[in-house]
Write an enzyme that holds these catalytic residues in place. Structure first.
Site, PDB file in Angstrom:
ATOM      1  N   CYS A 137      44.523 -61.753   6.899  1.00 50.90           N
ATOM      2  CA  CYS A 137      43.886 -62.634   5.907  1.00 50.90           C
ATOM      3  C   CYS A 137      42.980 -61.865   4.947  1.00 50.90           C
ATOM      4  CB  CYS A 137      43.070 -63.722   6.613  1.00 50.90           C
ATOM      5  SG  CYS A 137      41.772 -63.033   7.644  1.00 50.90           S
ATOM      6  N   CYS A 155      42.211 -64.395  13.843  1.00 50.96           N
ATOM      7  CA  CYS A 155      40.789 -64.279  13.486  1.00 50.96           C
ATOM      8  C   CYS A 155      39.997 -63.629  14.628  1.00 50.96           C
ATOM      9  CB  CYS A 155      40.203 -65.648  13.191  1.00 50.96           C
ATOM     10  SG  CYS A 155      41.210 -66.636  12.086  1.00 50.96           S
TER      11      CYS A 155
HETATM   12 FE1  FES Z   1      40.378 -64.590   8.106  1.00 51.67          FE
HETATM   13 FE2  FES Z   1      39.948 -66.340  10.052  1.00 51.67          FE
HETATM   14  S1  FES Z   1      41.168 -66.629   8.285  1.00 51.67           S
HETATM   15  S2  FES Z   1      39.162 -64.338   9.871  1.00 51.67           S
END
Ligand code: FES
Length: 144
Positions: free
Chosen positions: A33, A102
Site C-alpha cells: 500500500c 498492514c
Molecule cells: Fe497501508 Fe494498512 S493500508 S498499512
C-alpha cells in the site's frame, strides 16, 4: 468486521511517538500500500526497555503496531526477533484478510530497529531487515 481488541488499540494506541536518543530506529515501507512505519527502541542489557512507533499506515497498522509494541516491551531482543505478524493478529483476536498486509509493517519495523541497534554497536547478526521499500521516499528520510 474488527474485533474489540483491534478497536481498542486503534482508538487508544499504546506507545505512539518517538524516542529521543533511541538505541535503534527502523523504518519500513509497505510494498502493498506504500504506507510507512518507523519504530524506535531503547535497549538495556539486551532487554527492550522502551519502544515507540509512528506510522502513516491505516487503522489496522496502528492497532497491530500498538499490540506489537506491548508484546516486545520489557522482553529480550531474542524474543522480539521471533515476533511474527501472525502472533500479533492472534493477540488482537484476528484481522480481516484484506488488512493482514498492514500487520507486516510492525514486525518488519521491529526487526529493522533491532538491526540498526546491532549495526550501531558493532554486534554481529544475520537479520535481513527489509528496510524501506517505497521507491518514492527511499533514500530521502534521515534513517536511510
Ligand atoms: Fe497501508 Fe494498512 S493500508 S498499512
Amino acid at each position: 468486521m474488527y474485533s474489540d481488541k483491534v478497536m481498542d488499540h486503534f482508538s487508544n494506541p499504546r506507545n505512539v511517538g518517538e524516542i529521543e536518543n533511541a538505541d535503534g530506529v527502523g523504518q519500513v515501507g509497505n510494498a502493498k500500500c506504500g504506507d510507512i512505519m518507523r519504530m524506535y527502541i531503547k535497549v538495556d542489557n539486551d532487554i527492550i526497555t522502551d519502544v515507540k512507533f509512528k506510522t502513516f499506515g491505516c487503522g489496522a497498522a496502528v492497532a497491530t503496531s500498538s499490540m506489537a509494541t506491548e508484546l516486545i516491551k520489557g522482553k529480550p531482543i531474542s524474543e522480539a526477533l521471533k515476533l511474527t505478524n501472525k502472533a500479533v493478529i492472534e493477540a488482537l483476536d484476528g484481522l480481516p484478510p484484506v488488512k493482514v498486509h498492514c500487520s507486516v509493517l510492525a514486525e518488519e519495523a521491529i526487526k529493522a530497529a533491532i538491526k540498526d541497534y546491532y549495526d550501531k554497536n558493532g554486534i554481529a547478526h544475520d537479520i535481513e531487515a527489509p528496510g524501506c521499500s517505497c521507491d518514492s521516499c527511499c533514500g530521502s528520510c534521515e534513517v536511510h
